[in-house]
Design an enzyme around this catalytic site. Structure first.
Site, PDB file in Angstrom:
ATOM      1  N   HIS A 267       0.807  -1.034   0.030  1.00  0.00           N
ATOM      2  CA  HIS A 267      -0.026   0.133  -0.124  1.00  0.00           C
ATOM      3  C   HIS A 267       0.850   1.196   0.042  1.00  0.00           C
ATOM      4  O   HIS A 267       1.533   1.469  -0.956  1.00  0.00           O
ATOM      5  CB  HIS A 267      -0.933  -0.150   1.522  1.00  0.00           C
ATOM      6  CG  HIS A 267      -2.152   0.806   1.116  1.00  0.00           C
ATOM      7  ND1 HIS A 267      -2.358   1.596   0.296  1.00  0.00           N
ATOM      8  CD2 HIS A 267      -2.881   0.956   2.371  1.00  0.00           C
ATOM      9  CE1 HIS A 267      -3.582   2.361   0.426  1.00  0.00           C
ATOM     10  NE2 HIS A 267      -3.840   1.933   1.899  1.00  0.00           N
ATOM     11  N   HIS A 306      -1.997  -2.035  -9.920  1.00  0.00           N
ATOM     12  CA  HIS A 306      -3.128  -1.569  -8.870  1.00  0.00           C
ATOM     13  C   HIS A 306      -4.401  -2.346  -8.971  1.00  0.00           C
ATOM     14  O   HIS A 306      -4.609  -2.930  -9.795  1.00  0.00           O
ATOM     15  CB  HIS A 306      -3.586  -0.139  -9.246  1.00  0.00           C
ATOM     16  CG  HIS A 306      -4.062   0.657  -8.146  1.00  0.00           C
ATOM     17  ND1 HIS A 306      -5.454   0.647  -7.982  1.00  0.00           N
ATOM     18  CD2 HIS A 306      -3.616   1.582  -7.389  1.00  0.00           C
ATOM     19  CE1 HIS A 306      -5.736   1.328  -7.000  1.00  0.00           C
ATOM     20  NE2 HIS A 306      -4.731   2.045  -6.274  1.00  0.00           N
ATOM     21  N   ASP A 362       2.608   5.848  -6.797  1.00  0.00           N
ATOM     22  CA  ASP A 362       3.768   5.786  -6.082  1.00  0.00           C
ATOM     23  C   ASP A 362       5.198   5.716  -6.978  1.00  0.00           C
ATOM     24  O   ASP A 362       6.108   5.616  -6.325  1.00  0.00           O
ATOM     25  CB  ASP A 362       3.865   4.344  -5.117  1.00  0.00           C
ATOM     26  CG  ASP A 362       2.874   4.996  -3.960  1.00  0.00           C
ATOM     27  OD1 ASP A 362       3.064   5.827  -3.637  1.00  0.00           O
ATOM     28  OD2 ASP A 362       2.351   3.625  -3.403  1.00  0.00           O
TER      29      ASP A 362
HETATM   30  N1  ACO Z   1       4.793  -6.601 -10.666  1.00  0.00           N
HETATM   31  C1  ACO Z   1       5.046  -7.935 -11.130  1.00  0.00           C
HETATM   32  N2  ACO Z   1       3.872  -8.514 -11.540  1.00  0.00           N
HETATM   33  C2  ACO Z   1       2.937  -8.136 -10.797  1.00  0.00           C
HETATM   34  C3  ACO Z   1       2.638  -6.676 -10.299  1.00  0.00           C
HETATM   35  C4  ACO Z   1       4.097  -6.119 -10.160  1.00  0.00           C
HETATM   36  N3  ACO Z   1       3.996  -4.804  -9.640  1.00  0.00           N
HETATM   37  N4  ACO Z   1       1.489  -6.305  -9.690  1.00  0.00           N
HETATM   38  C5  ACO Z   1       0.849  -7.693 -10.047  1.00  0.00           C
HETATM   39  N5  ACO Z   1       1.724  -8.581 -11.050  1.00  0.00           N
HETATM   40  C6  ACO Z   1       1.214  -9.779 -11.372  1.00  0.00           C
HETATM   41  C7  ACO Z   1       0.998 -10.870 -10.440  1.00  0.00           C
HETATM   42  O1  ACO Z   1       1.992 -11.699 -10.446  1.00  0.00           O
HETATM   43  C8  ACO Z   1      -0.236 -11.550 -10.969  1.00  0.00           C
HETATM   44  O2  ACO Z   1       0.436 -12.263 -12.332  1.00  0.00           O
HETATM   45  P1  ACO Z   1      -0.306 -13.870 -12.536  1.00  0.00           P
HETATM   46  O3  ACO Z   1      -1.614 -13.790 -12.979  1.00  0.00           O
HETATM   47  O4  ACO Z   1       0.539 -14.548 -13.354  1.00  0.00           O
HETATM   48  O5  ACO Z   1      -0.294 -14.633 -11.298  1.00  0.00           O
HETATM   49  C9  ACO Z   1      -0.955 -10.502 -11.908  1.00  0.00           C
HETATM   50  O6  ACO Z   1      -0.178  -9.485 -12.047  1.00  0.00           O
HETATM   51  C10 ACO Z   1      -2.358 -10.072 -11.029  1.00  0.00           C
HETATM   52  O7  ACO Z   1      -1.711  -9.590  -9.792  1.00  0.00           O
HETATM   53  P2  ACO Z   1      -2.570  -9.812  -8.399  1.00  0.00           P
HETATM   54  O8  ACO Z   1      -1.579  -9.885  -7.178  1.00  0.00           O
HETATM   55  O9  ACO Z   1      -3.613 -10.550  -8.436  1.00  0.00           O
HETATM   56  O10 ACO Z   1      -3.141  -8.126  -8.197  1.00  0.00           O
HETATM   57  P3  ACO Z   1      -3.599  -7.249  -7.064  1.00  0.00           P
HETATM   58  O11 ACO Z   1      -4.535  -6.479  -7.627  1.00  0.00           O
HETATM   59  O12 ACO Z   1      -4.050  -8.186  -5.953  1.00  0.00           O
HETATM   60  O13 ACO Z   1      -2.633  -6.643  -6.694  1.00  0.00           O
HETATM   61  C11 ACO Z   1      -0.862  -4.578  -6.053  1.00  0.00           C
HETATM   62  C12 ACO Z   1      -2.337  -4.964  -6.687  1.00  0.00           C
HETATM   63  C13 ACO Z   1      -1.003  -5.217  -4.780  1.00  0.00           C
HETATM   64  C14 ACO Z   1      -0.875  -3.112  -6.138  1.00  0.00           C
HETATM   65  C15 ACO Z   1       0.053  -5.164  -6.918  1.00  0.00           C
HETATM   66  O14 ACO Z   1      -0.122  -4.880  -8.332  1.00  0.00           O
HETATM   67  C16 ACO Z   1       1.531  -4.894  -6.610  1.00  0.00           C
HETATM   68  O15 ACO Z   1       1.943  -5.584  -5.565  1.00  0.00           O
HETATM   69  N6  ACO Z   1       2.091  -3.977  -6.850  1.00  0.00           N
HETATM   70  C17 ACO Z   1       3.543  -3.625  -6.404  1.00  0.00           C
HETATM   71  C18 ACO Z   1       3.209  -2.911  -5.203  1.00  0.00           C
HETATM   72  C19 ACO Z   1       2.821  -1.409  -5.339  1.00  0.00           C
HETATM   73  O16 ACO Z   1       3.426  -0.439  -6.170  1.00  0.00           O
HETATM   74  N7  ACO Z   1       1.697  -1.188  -4.445  1.00  0.00           N
HETATM   75  C20 ACO Z   1       1.177   0.444  -4.451  1.00  0.00           C
HETATM   76  C21 ACO Z   1      -0.248   0.308  -4.750  1.00  0.00           C
HETATM   77  S1  ACO Z   1      -1.180   1.780  -5.149  1.00  0.00           S
HETATM   78  C22 ACO Z   1      -1.158   2.391  -3.547  1.00  0.00           C
HETATM   79  O17 ACO Z   1      -1.223   1.731  -2.739  1.00  0.00           O
HETATM   80  C23 ACO Z   1      -0.981   3.844  -3.412  1.00  0.00           C
END
Ligand code: ACO
Length: 428
Positions: A267, A306, A362
């Site tokens: 987050h 996201h 971010d």
């Molecule tokens: N890098 C690489 N792969 C990713 C990323 C990433 N940043 N985010 C998602 N994926 C991939 C996952 O591995 C998954 O792949 P798969 O289908 O082959 O298993 C697919 O994309 C879907 O990912 P989920 O985890 O199901 O997506 P979710 O919606 O639950 O997660 C989140 C959202 C937590 C923001 C995620 O994208 C992440 O961890 N990002 C990096 C951390 C980040 O930048 N957080 C800030 C969010 S914005 C904020 O809070 C202001």
């Protein structure tokens, strides 16, 4: 059969049910009538991580994640970020309308009047080691405020809620600056109520020997970043504020739950994680290997992806513009060059395209904060200052919502059936 219903046939019993649809949504409680036997509990929905469950009705923030739209009380974020002040946006989120001049003056003055903190809070702060994480300190000190204002417990009185809202808005920047000074061993700089909200905060952070030369471009950039973070509907930290607040606890305690949620790297902690990642990459030539390791499942590309936005985060677009202004003042740095190249490579890579992974708010905010002189582990504190109006507006909305009760999800029990207690001497 009415058109706005959903017909459900339970193939276990052959019975059919018509469930009303409102706002493209059915009420989970309507499923409880679906039973095999009369004494069954009834059907539930299973939705880990709330992927498809609305927990409230809200009139504050509208997001269309597929089209990259974000509006506060109906106003597009692009227009707000261009012209508003942070306090104006906070008023809009709380009150539902933009303030007129007299309303904004009163709101601003009310906050200005409460910027000082009780000196005992400083003693409390000084109990932390100099190297304590700023978010840990912020969390502790905000929940500590509840002990200084026991009147905050009376959440049934709207005037009292207003007072606590003012206190939090006024004191959070002071506390955020004080904990920074504590980490550095610098003397505390008292609030200057002749300055505006952002200028006063920046002065408390960076003034040395009572002197600080304000940079209007950097201050406006910070104000825009605070505005962009001000609310984002039912995100993890806001849901935490609502859930904890639903028990009837005071707003200082409820907001500290939001701070705790924001602290996490998935987050608000992501802006800090982006900088750590850029450090690890180290140079542009190492980007392809890093991207390959992410694609192979070793870690994530921080600042990308996201839960809601499946196209470019509209805030990230605005932040990029802010970044241009800031870096024109502070100069480019190596990390920014790596970030730009990383973004370019990721946006053209099939892995990220297929999963609709774009830069989020971010990705660039940390780089801007760093250029402004904030330490990496402090970035999420800035996010918290920005998000405070959203937390408080959502808390207020929850309290006024007659449908809300204490938050209490259900579970699907997967443990043992009943079994007899085993005395110690008989355990393996
Ligand atoms: N890098 C690489 N792969 C990713 C990323 C990433 N940043 N985010 C998602 N994926 C991939 C996952 O591995 C998954 O792949 P798969 O289908 O082959 O298993 C697919 O994309 C879907 O990912 P989920 O985890 O199901 O997506 P979710 O919606 O639950 O997660 C989140 C959202 C937590 C923001 C995620 O994208 C992440 O961890 N990002 C990096 C951390 C980040 O930048 N957080 C800030 C969010 S914005 C904020 O809070 C202001």
């Amino acid at each position: 059969m009415a058109a706005d219903t959903l017909s459900i046939k339970d193939n276990r019993t052959g019975k059919s049910y018509d469930v009303p649809i409102t706002d493209d949504t059915i009420r989970a409680i309507d499923l409880r009538q679906i039973k095999v036997k009369d004494d069954d509990f009834g059907m539930m929905t299973y939705d880990p991580a709330f992927m498809n469950t609305a927990a409230c009705r809200s009139a504050i923030t509208y997001i269309d994640g597929d089209r990259g739209i974000l509006r506060y009380r109906g106003y597009p974020i692009e227009q707000i970020a261009e012209t508003s002040t942070f306090l104006e946006v906070a008023y809009l989120l709380f009150e539902g309308e933009l303030p007129n001049k007299a309303q904004l003056d009163k709101w601003t003055n009310d906050i200005r009047y409460h910027t000082y903190v009780h000196t005992n809070l400083i003693k409390f702060l000084e109990g932390y080691r100099y190297d304590a994480h700023p978010m840990g300190m912020l969390l502790g000190i905000v929940v500590g405020l509840s002990t200084f204002y026991p009147d905050a417990k009376d959440i049934s009185n709207p005037q009292n809620r207003y007072t606590q809202r003012i206190r939090l808005m006024a004191k959070l920047p002071t506390l955020a600056a004080y904990l920074f000074r504590h980490s550095r061993g610098l003397p505390y700089e008292l609030p200057r109520n002749d300055l505006d909200y952002v200028a006063n905060y920046v002065n408390m952070m960076f003034s040395i020997g009572g002197k600080h030369e304000p940079n209007p471009v950097l201050q406006r950039a910070l104000e825009i970043l605070l505005i962009l973070h001000a609310d984002h509907e039912q995100n993890c930290s806001t849901s935490a504020v609502r859930a904890v607040g639903s028990s009837g606890v005071d707003p200082f305690s409820a907001v500290s739950a939001g701070i705790a949620a924001l602290y996490g790297p998935s987050h608000g902690g992501a802006n800090e994680a982006v900088l750590v990642m850029l450090d690890e990459i180290g140079s542009k030539d190492r980007i392809p290997a890093f991207v390959d390791s992410v694609k192979a499942g070793h870690g994530r590309l921080m600042g990308f992806g996201h839960r809601v936005y499946k196209s470019y985060d509209p805030r990230a677009k605005l932040i990029k513009k802010v970044a241009d202004g800031v870096f024109a003042q502070t100069g480019l740095n190596k990390k920014l060059e790596i970030a730009l190249e990383l973004e370019r490579i990721a946006l053209s890579d099939e892995y990220f395209i297929k999963r609709k992974l774009y830069p989020n708010v971010d990705f660039y905010s940390g780089l801007i904060y760093q250029a402004m002189g904030y330490p990496t582990d402090y970035f999420t504190v800035l996010f918290a200052i920005g998000r405070l109006p959203g937390w408080l507006a959502q808390w207020e909305e929850m309290i006024n919502d007659k449908e809300q009760k204490i938050a209490r999800p259900r579970q699907i029990y997967t443990g043992h059936g009943e079994r007899a207690y085993v005395p110690m001497e008989k355990r393996k």
